[in-house]
Design a protein around this motif. Structure first.
Motif, PDB file in Angstrom:
ATOM      1  N   UNK A   1      -5.076  -1.115  -0.258  1.00  0.00           N
ATOM      2  CA  UNK A   1      -5.042  -2.203   0.784  1.00  0.00           C
ATOM      3  C   UNK A   1      -5.870  -3.552   0.176  1.00  0.00           C
TER       4      UNK A   1
ATOM      5  N   UNK B   1      -5.984  -6.499   6.598  1.00  0.00           N
ATOM      6  CA  UNK B   1      -5.761  -5.899   5.495  1.00  0.00           C
ATOM      7  C   UNK B   1      -4.031  -5.645   5.221  1.00  0.00           C
TER       8      UNK B   1
ATOM      9  N   UNK C   1      -0.925  -4.292   2.424  1.00  0.00           N
ATOM     10  CA  UNK C   1      -0.760  -3.273   1.652  1.00  0.00           C
ATOM     11  C   UNK C   1      -0.456  -3.783   0.217  1.00  0.00           C
TER      12      UNK C   1
ATOM     13  N   UNK D   1      -9.621  -2.174  -0.699  1.00  0.00           N
ATOM     14  CA  UNK D   1      -9.858  -0.735  -0.244  1.00  0.00           C
ATOM     15  C   UNK D   1      -8.794   0.377  -0.544  1.00  0.00           C
TER      16      UNK D   1
END
Lengths: 115, 115
Positions: free
Chosen positions: B36, B44, B46, B90
């Motif tokens: 992410x 966030x 994807x 992330x």
């Protein structure tokens, strides 16, 4: 374009006050997640619902936090009483929980500041 | 329980440089893997995901990641970064056979691109 919505976007409150954050998951999604993001701890899962039933709230301080899904279109996260250490960005995410999917769609977050 | 390690906390690159961000996870079973991205002040989003099949996964904005099962790794790559790639990245893992949709996130890698 389906999106997760969260209200309020920003909240400033004083210690001891009740805070309620709301999330509208994407229509048709049956899983809802609440995360808290801080500089120190990063992204932490607080609670997780499937079909409105709480499946896991082990990441949530039980004495002051509560999470509910009154209906399929609304999830709430409540803090009572709030403390300065609760200051963080709270994200809601939803997913459709199909086997093998696991993708989560995040909302814009609620930035909470407790003075 | 699964865990995710992102060893690079802050990476600084010049535009057009190549990028590789490390992600290692610990879980012995089948996993779903995600990257992410969080642009400054945003939620966030994807970048890409791996469920099965070709271990080299291509995502949006020219990013790709390679799943190496023997190394429990899912590193993110981009051959030539742009200033607009400045963001926090992330890595996340879901334990496929755990019967739930929980994601475990790494602590994130802050990427700064210098024009």
């Amino acid at each position: 374009d389906a999106r997760v919505t969260q209200t309020p976007r920003d909240k400033v409150t004083e210690m001891g006050q009740e805070v309620t954050m709301r999330c509208q998951p994407i229509l048709g999604h049956n899983t809802v997640f609440w995360y808290r993001q801080t500089m120190m701890q990063g992204l932490e899962l607080l609670a997780y619902f499937r079909n409105r039933a709480p499946l896991d709230d082990s990441g949530m301080p039980k004495d002051r936090f509560s999470a509910e899904m009154p209906d399929a279109t609304l999830a709430t996260l409540k803090i009572q009483p709030s403390e300065p250490r609760d200051s963080a960005v709270y994200f809601c995410a939803s997913g459709h929980g199909l086997a093998g999917s696991r993708e989560q769609f995040f909302g814009p977050g609620t930035r909470l500041t407790v003075l | 329980a699964q865990s995710v390690s992102q060893h690079n906390h802050h990476v600084i690159l010049s535009e057009a440089a190549s990028l590789e961000l490390g992600c290692n996870y610990s879980y012995g079973g089948t996993v779903n893997l995600f990257w992410y991205v969080q642009y400054p002040g945003q939620h966030l989003q994807l970048l890409l995901k791996y469920f099965s099949g070709d271990p080299l996964v291509k995502g949006i904005k020219g990013f790709e990641a390679e799943f190496i099962k023997s190394k429990f790794s899912f590193n993110l790559r981009k051959p030539s970064v742009q200033w607009s790639d400045t963001a926090e990245y992330f890595c996340a893992v879901n334990a496929f056979n755990s019967g739930n949709e929980k994601l475990t996130f790494g602590t994130g890698t802050r990427l700064t691109i210098i024009p």
